[in-house]
Design a protein around this motif. Structure first.
Motif, PDB file in Angstrom:
ATOM      1  N   LEU A  27      33.584  37.710  35.718  1.00 19.84           N
ATOM      2  CA  LEU A  27      34.383  37.903  34.515  1.00 19.84           C
ATOM      3  C   LEU A  27      35.186  39.190  34.619  1.00 19.84           C
ATOM      4  O   LEU A  27      34.647  40.235  35.004  1.00 19.84           O
ATOM      5  N   PHE A  28      36.482  39.101  34.254  1.00 23.59           N
ATOM      6  CA  PHE A  28      37.350  40.272  34.248  1.00 23.59           C
ATOM      7  C   PHE A  28      38.100  40.337  32.926  1.00 23.59           C
ATOM      8  O   PHE A  28      38.624  39.325  32.461  1.00 23.59           O
ATOM      9  N   ARG A  29      38.120  41.515  32.334  1.00 32.72           N
ATOM     10  CA  ARG A  29      38.914  41.789  31.138  1.00 32.72           C
ATOM     11  C   ARG A  29      39.727  43.043  31.444  1.00 32.72           C
ATOM     12  O   ARG A  29      39.171  44.036  31.860  1.00 32.72           O
ATOM     13  N   PHE A  30      41.001  42.971  31.219  1.00 31.08           N
ATOM     14  CA  PHE A  30      41.855  44.110  31.526  1.00 31.08           C
ATOM     15  C   PHE A  30      42.240  44.901  30.293  1.00 31.08           C
ATOM     16  O   PHE A  30      42.754  45.995  30.394  1.00 31.08           O
ATOM     17  N   GLU A  31      41.986  44.361  29.117  1.00 31.80           N
ATOM     18  CA  GLU A  31      42.314  45.075  27.895  1.00 31.80           C
ATOM     19  C   GLU A  31      41.239  46.118  27.607  1.00 31.80           C
ATOM     20  O   GLU A  31      40.084  45.941  27.960  1.00 31.80           O
ATOM     21  N   ARG A  32      41.636  47.163  26.951  1.00 28.17           N
ATOM     22  CA  ARG A  32      40.716  48.263  26.678  1.00 28.17           C
ATOM     23  C   ARG A  32      40.349  48.370  25.200  1.00 28.17           C
ATOM     24  O   ARG A  32      39.370  48.971  24.842  1.00 28.17           O
ATOM     25  N   SER A  33      41.149  47.816  24.336  1.00 27.37           N
ATOM     26  CA  SER A  33      40.985  47.996  22.895  1.00 27.37           C
ATOM     27  C   SER A  33      39.855  47.138  22.342  1.00 27.37           C
ATOM     28  O   SER A  33      39.601  46.034  22.808  1.00 27.37           O
ATOM     29  N   LYS A  34      39.212  47.672  21.305  1.00 25.82           N
ATOM     30  CA  LYS A  34      38.163  46.914  20.621  1.00 25.82           C
ATOM     31  C   LYS A  34      38.752  46.055  19.509  1.00 25.82           C
ATOM     32  O   LYS A  34      38.114  45.136  19.040  1.00 25.82           O
ATOM     33  N   GLU A  35      39.968  46.371  19.077  1.00 24.87           N
ATOM     34  CA  GLU A  35      40.631  45.600  18.032  1.00 24.87           C
ATOM     35  C   GLU A  35      41.426  44.460  18.661  1.00 24.87           C
ATOM     36  O   GLU A  35      41.783  44.502  19.822  1.00 24.87           O
ATOM     37  N   SER A  36      41.735  43.465  17.843  1.00 26.36           N
ATOM     38  CA  SER A  36      42.585  42.383  18.334  1.00 26.36           C
ATOM     39  C   SER A  36      44.006  42.914  18.501  1.00 26.36           C
ATOM     40  O   SER A  36      44.403  43.899  17.862  1.00 26.36           O
ATOM     41  N   PHE A  37      44.770  42.250  19.340  1.00 27.47           N
ATOM     42  CA  PHE A  37      46.122  42.702  19.667  1.00 27.47           C
ATOM     43  C   PHE A  37      46.983  42.858  18.414  1.00 27.47           C
ATOM     44  O   PHE A  37      47.726  43.821  18.276  1.00 27.47           O
ATOM     45  N   ALA A  38      46.873  41.934  17.482  1.00 25.60           N
ATOM     46  CA  ALA A  38      47.692  41.953  16.268  1.00 25.60           C
ATOM     47  C   ALA A  38      47.419  43.184  15.401  1.00 25.60           C
ATOM     48  O   ALA A  38      48.291  43.620  14.641  1.00 25.60           O
TER      49      ALA A  38
END
Length: 159
Positions: free
Chosen positions: A58-69
């Motif tokens: 599994l790979f996730r490249f996003e760092r934020s805990k909030e949703s993009f919106a």
């Protein structure tokens, strides 16, 4: 050697990612490898997936805990760079054939949000190794992705 297929799970219903994960587990039970690359997923508990390694990575490249919106414009720009890095990694995995199955979880949302043009996704799919299977998930499907897909499933709630 059998040609890999492209499947799409999309729609307003829940279970798209779960269906893709089910395919990953099925794939692993047959001694094959899977790479899951998640896009536009807010912080989720994925610790249980680490128990499935090395067959499922599994790979996730996003760092934020909030949703993009929910992000500020500055945070969105940072996440866009992370997402583009994720897509570049996906192109590498698809092109080298290092995984039997590649799941691009919520990749359709990346197109919806205007982060990546549809053409970039199509090029990644066209550049995949001959035998690599691919699953794409998200809310909406584009015409180009619909046309290149071998199988399209629309998950929508009925009740």
């Amino acid at each position: 050697m059998e040609k890999g297929i492209v499947q799409v799970y999309y729609g307003t219903g829940q279970g798209k990612s779960a269906a893709a994960l089910g395919q990953a587990i099925r794939n692993a039970s047959q001694g094959r490898t899977t790479t899951i690359i998640q896009f536009l997923k807010s912080e989720t508990n994925t610790e249980y997936l680490s128990k499935l390694e090395p067959e499922i990575k599994l790979f996730r490249f996003e760092r934020s805990k909030e949703s993009f919106a929910e992000l500020t414009d500055e945070q969105k720009q940072e996440e866009i760079l992370n997402i583009q890095n994720g897509l570049n990694y996906a192109k590498k995995v698809l092109g080298t054939g290092e995984s039997d199955l590649v799941i691009l979880d919520e990749i359709l949302g990346v197109v919806d949000e205007g982060i990546v043009p549809e053409q970039d996704i199509l090029c990644a799919l066209e550049g995949r190794s001959y035998s690599t299977n691919v699953i794409l998930t998200g809310l909406n499907i584009t015409k180009g992705i619909f046309e290149i897909a071998d199988s399209v499933l629309n998950l929508k709630p009925e009740k």
